[in-house]
Design an enzyme around this catalytic site. Structure first.
Site, PDB file in Angstrom:
ATOM      1  NE  ARG A  66       8.908  30.142  46.831  1.00 21.95           N
ATOM      2  CZ  ARG A  66       8.194  30.783  47.313  1.00 21.95           C
ATOM      3  NH1 ARG A  66       8.462  30.557  48.852  1.00 21.95           N
ATOM      4  NH2 ARG A  66       7.098  31.108  47.014  1.00 21.95           N
ATOM      5  CE  LYS A 173       1.904  51.629  38.095  1.00 14.98           C
ATOM      6  NZ  LYS A 173       1.439  52.080  38.308  1.00 14.98           N
ATOM      7  CG  ASP A 202       6.710  56.232  34.427  1.00 15.78           C
ATOM      8  OD1 ASP A 202       6.148  55.684  33.486  1.00 15.78           O
ATOM      9  OD2 ASP A 202       6.125  57.094  34.735  1.00 15.78           O
ATOM     10  CG  HIS A 203       4.864  50.806  31.227  1.00 10.60           C
ATOM     11  ND1 HIS A 203       4.843  50.958  32.041  1.00 10.60           N
ATOM     12  CD2 HIS A 203       3.324  51.405  31.212  1.00 10.60           C
ATOM     13  CE1 HIS A 203       3.190  51.353  32.569  1.00 10.60           C
ATOM     14  NE2 HIS A 203       2.925  51.310  31.056  1.00 10.60           N
ATOM     15  CE  LYS A 207       2.169  53.320  26.364  1.00  9.68           C
ATOM     16  NZ  LYS A 207       2.370  52.480  25.726  1.00  9.68           N
ATOM     17  CD  GLU A 241      -5.836  51.657  33.741  1.00 14.34           C
ATOM     18  OE1 GLU A 241      -4.871  50.327  33.950  1.00 14.34           O
ATOM     19  OE2 GLU A 241      -5.524  51.637  35.400  1.00 14.34           O
ATOM     20  CG  ASP A 260      -1.406  52.211  40.680  1.00 14.76           C
ATOM     21  OD1 ASP A 260      -0.217  51.467  40.779  1.00 14.76           O
ATOM     22  OD2 ASP A 260      -2.499  51.754  39.427  1.00 14.76           O
ATOM     23  CG  HIS A 265       2.058  56.518  34.604  1.00 16.39           C
ATOM     24  ND1 HIS A 265       3.611  55.262  34.429  1.00 16.39           N
ATOM     25  CD2 HIS A 265       1.261  55.014  34.746  1.00 16.39           C
ATOM     26  CE1 HIS A 265       3.338  54.598  34.957  1.00 16.39           C
ATOM     27  NE2 HIS A 265       2.256  53.648  34.718  1.00 16.39           N
ATOM     28  CE  LYS A 363      -7.095  49.894  38.546  1.00 19.45           C
ATOM     29  NZ  LYS A 363      -5.917  49.881  37.424  1.00 19.45           N
TER      30      LYS A 363
END
Lengths: 511, 311
Positions: A66, A173, A202-203, A207, A241, A260, A265, A363
């Site tokens: 947009r 996802k 699913d990145h 890898k 993370e 998440d 993963h 996290k």
């Protein structure tokens, strides 16, 4: 698979291994092209692919968003994104080749005119650039818009591939937030696209190290014989993370780390670690084996004792004072959403019975790291006396997924000197050392695979649903019982998680 | 770090390598191959630089063999080996040993190289200039799985090409062939789109360009048509035309990195076809270390219908 008439290109030959896997004539349509993912990952990946000569000559990139843009404005945005984020050096000639095929369609997802324009643009590109009717639609938009976009694509005849070509959908996802919503989502997408033509990104699976799990296990002889309950004590899969939720409060609260990260993963990594050898390296065989493992997963009887959820609390992390989760902007101070989750899973089959798999994610942990640690049993008998082996831990094979991709093997070795003393040492294989610069970004690999129609590295909807079946009972238990624990930001998780492993006589590795 | 050894032997060089590695704190590195560069003093610098750049993708031990020519008859009888050992940041991502041979040892360079090869890892020999008549029969060439020559670096390339055909052995490859990969992949991609039989063809290039000749031979072998060789002002290969019933498929690169692809019934479009640097060519060579059967096909210029051995 779609029926593409067989054409034997005389210039191609399986013996000719210099010729790269170039995608056939095709184009990529990105919805939500102004988003972060698109700018930081997708556009640079497309450029890197072009720079490596892996895109077909007429490859076209269509943006849909947009914005009141012309094609040139769009090209400008892509140019900036590529300049800033691409992995390979910027080359004017590659850019020119790519820029010729860029189109922009301004509009809302409700806007019939915009989709009519999109259809015209697709047809124009087929005629002008020889894209051959082959288009992948990348839905880089929040899942609530999936139904709308899918419906519009169907309504305007964009989802149906003309004879001899393909139309594919690429989605990111989250694939739902529980089994029921995942099924709804799949129903919506499959109503428009053939299930084989839906690619779920699913990145992690793009890898190199993750693909290397299969090479390590099935191309070698020295690992597979010990890859079972006779030798393995337990397996730890960690994704940590060091960042907080940042600006994602709206998305994150109510979802939490288990949904998440663990659902997609970590369960995928676990499936690749635990699965049996596939009959061949194709999407169908891989799916069969992964599904078998996921179906064999059994939850512990007492979820209270063997699962932990927690939130990060205010503390000093890496020399910086950071806020706790409940103090983050946009978060309800009474929220019970987990930012840390640890679960114990069993795999009920002959290979793994009695070997627990511990999955944890969080996290604001010590540092950013993802790894799979296969920890072995102690030697059943040691000819050395206990003082000699006092400092000897358990042998382990650690697959480091990120950062510093590679594999570590830990074993005992004699300390030089006159006394017999055995201590842990490690042997390292680093991708960055043996194959320094060739590792492409995960998105490069995955986008190329979508264009080639190679579904090996994409989870299928059966896997997604099976994963939710594993996680749903845990989430239900959490919703009904107990409270969310707290852990200091910058630590390796709450005490409760340490206690959870201590109950089994084990402890977490410090990754 | 750099260690200079004068009048030395392979075992002293091995000791220096271990010492160098200890000193920089990396007792073991994941090197994947040994690269032997056989060259003269004049071309050594550029070749080592290219190999070091390529080593970013393929960490390797690089052994550079430089034959020195003594000026007087008395010096000629003396045999001597000097070595320069470079490890750490001075040697890309691997280790480099520069070997300078004087006198008789020059004819036995393989005896110096053999003890310095990495255990188990593949060996690649590259002659940037002055490749032997028969690479696989050369004492150094015989040590290697892969032998890289360069038809661009000879006086009479077409003559040398004939000699390569006669002496071809699996594992031989030439940078003139490597230079063609982008052309070949674009031609294959163009045919993926056109999906029609080819009835004629032409390769346009500067005179005496060995890559153009290889390209024409490859096309003849694969397409079963006669390919015309058209001489242009260059540089290197400027265009390839493939005739179909509906018109020509043309990739035209008059100059610079931008080429134009024309397919019958479609408007022309731009392609990036850059002339690559030597280090990029070497990096491509090192990606596959098994025999390049397609190079053999292109050398001979005839289709081989035999079943590939590895399938």
């Amino acid at each position: 698979m779609s029926t593409i008439p067989v054409w034997d290109n005389p210039l191609r030959d399986p013996r000719d291994r210099r010729l790269p896997r170039i995608a056939g004539p095709s184009g990529l349509v990105i919805f939500g092209v102004t988003g972060d993912l698109s700018r930081k990952k997708l556009m640079p990946a497309v450029y890197d692919l072009a720079n490596r000569g892996l895109l077909p000559p007429g490859f076209s990139l269509l943006g849909f968003a947009r914005r009141d843009w012309e094609d040139e404005d769009f090209a400008e945005i892509v140019h900036d994104a590529v300049r800033e984020h691409a992995r390979t050096p910027f080359r004017e000639e590659v850019w020119q080749q790519l820029a010729e095929g860029m189109r922009f369609i301004p509009g809302d997802f409700d806007d019939d005119d915009a989709f009519k324009q999109l259809k015209t643009a697709v047809e124009e590109l087929d005629a002008a650039r020889g894209t051959g009717g082959n288009f992948a639609f990348y839905l880089s938009v929040p899942p609530k818009f999936f139904p709308k976009v899918a419906e519009q694509l169907k309504k305007h005849g964009l989802a149906k591939a003309p004879e001899g070509s393909w139309r594919r959908a690429v989605i990111e996802k989250p694939f739902g937030h529980d089994l029921a919503s995942a099924r709804d989502l799949n129903a919506v997408v499959h109503d428009v696209f053939d299930p084989d033509q839906v690619f779920r990104i699913d990145h992690y699976l793009g890898k190199e190290t993750v693909q290397n799990i299969l090479a390590l296990r099935f191309a070698n002889t020295m690992f597979e014989p010990i890859w079972n309950r006779s030798f393995v004590d337990h397996v730890q899969i960690t994704m940590a993370e060091d960042i907080g939720i940042g600006g994602r409060a709206g998305y994150y609260d109510g979802i939490g780390s288990a949904r998440d990260v663990i659902q997609n993963h970590l369960l995928q990594l676990m499936a690749l670690t635990a699965m049996e050898e596939p009959a061949s390296f194709d999407a169908a065989s891989l799916l069969t084996e992964k599904l078998k493992v996921l179906k064999a997963v059994k939850l512990p009887d007492d979820l209270g004792d063997h699962t932990v959820r927690a939130q990060y609390a205010a503390a000093w992390q890496g020399g910086e004072k950071v806020r706790g989760y409940l103090e983050e902007e946009g978060i309800d101070p009474a929220s019970t959403t987990d930012t840390y989750a640890a679960v114990k899973l069993n795999v009920d089959n002959r290979r793994w019975a009695g070997v627990p798999f511990y999955l944890r994610t969080g996290k604001r942990l010590g540092r950013r790291v993802t790894e799979i640690a296969v920890v072995f049993q102690r030697a059943p008998h040691s000819p050395f006396d206990s003082t000699a082996t006092e400092e000897l831990g358990q042998n382990a094979i650690v697959i480091r997924v990120q950062p510093d991709e590679g594999i570590t093997v830990r074993f005992g070795s004699k300390v030089p000197g006159t006394s017999m003393e055995i201590r842990d040492v490690t042997m390292d294989f680093a991708y960055g050392e043996s194959f320094t610069e060739s590792s492409p970004e995960a998105y490069e690999r995955l986008i190329l695979d979508v264009l080639l129609g190679d579904a090996n590295l994409f989870p299928r909807h059966q896997e997604v649903e099976e994963s939710w079946k594993i996680l749903d009972p845990i989430e239900e238990y959490w919703a009904a019982h107990g409270k969310t624990a707290q852990y200091a930001s910058g630590s390796w998780g709450p005490e409760e998680a340490d206690e959870m492993l201590a109950r089994d006589g084990r402890s977490w590795r410090r990754p | 770090m750099k260690i200079d050894l004068t009048d030395t032997t392979a075992s002293k060089i091995n000791k220096a390598l271990v010492k160098g590695r200890r000193a920089i704190g990396t007792p073991a590195v994941g090197m994947v191959l040994t690269m032997v560069i056989v060259t003269d003093e004049e071309n050594a610098y550029d070749s080592i630089k290219a190999a070091e750049e390529a080593s970013h993708e393929h960490p390797s031990r690089t052994l550079v063999v430089i034959k020195r020519h003594a000026r007087t008859p008395r010096e000629r009888t003396q045999s001597r080996l000097d070595a320069e050992v470079r490890v750490g940041s001075e040697a890309g991502t691997g280790e480099t040993v520069i070997l300078r041979t004087y006198g008789e040892v020059s004819d036995h360079a393989d005896s110096v190289v053999l003890p310095l090869l990495l255990p188990d890892a593949p060996v690649v020999v590259w002659w940037p200039v002055d490749a032997p008549q028969n690479p696989s029969k050369d004492p150094l060439g015989a040590l290697a799985q892969r032998r890289i020559t360069d038809l661009y670096a000879v006086e009479n390339p077409i003559e040398a090409l004939r000699s390569r055909i006669r002496s071809y052995a699996p594992g031989d490859t030439d940078l003139a062939w490597t230079r063609l990969t982008p052309w070949r992949s674009m031609l294959a991609a163009a045919l993926d789109q056109a999906r029609v039989p080819i009835v004629s063809g032409a390769v346009e290039a500067e005179a005496e360009n060995p890559a153009a000749e290889l390209l024409a031979r490859w096309l003849e072998a694969r397409l079963n048509v006669t390919i015309d060789r058209v001489v242009t002002a260059g540089p290197v290969v400027t265009a390839v035309r493939l005739g179909t019933a509906g018109g020509d498929i043309v990739i035209d690169r008059p100059e610079g990195p931008l080429a134009t692809l024309s397919l019958p019934g479609q408007p022309p479009r731009t392609l990036a076809l850059k002339v690559r640097t030597t280090s990029e060519l070497i990096a491509e060579e090192l990606r596959r270390l098994d025999a390049d059967e397609m190079y053999a096909v292109a050398l001979r210029g005839e289709g081989t219908k035999e079943t590939p051995s590895h399938v």
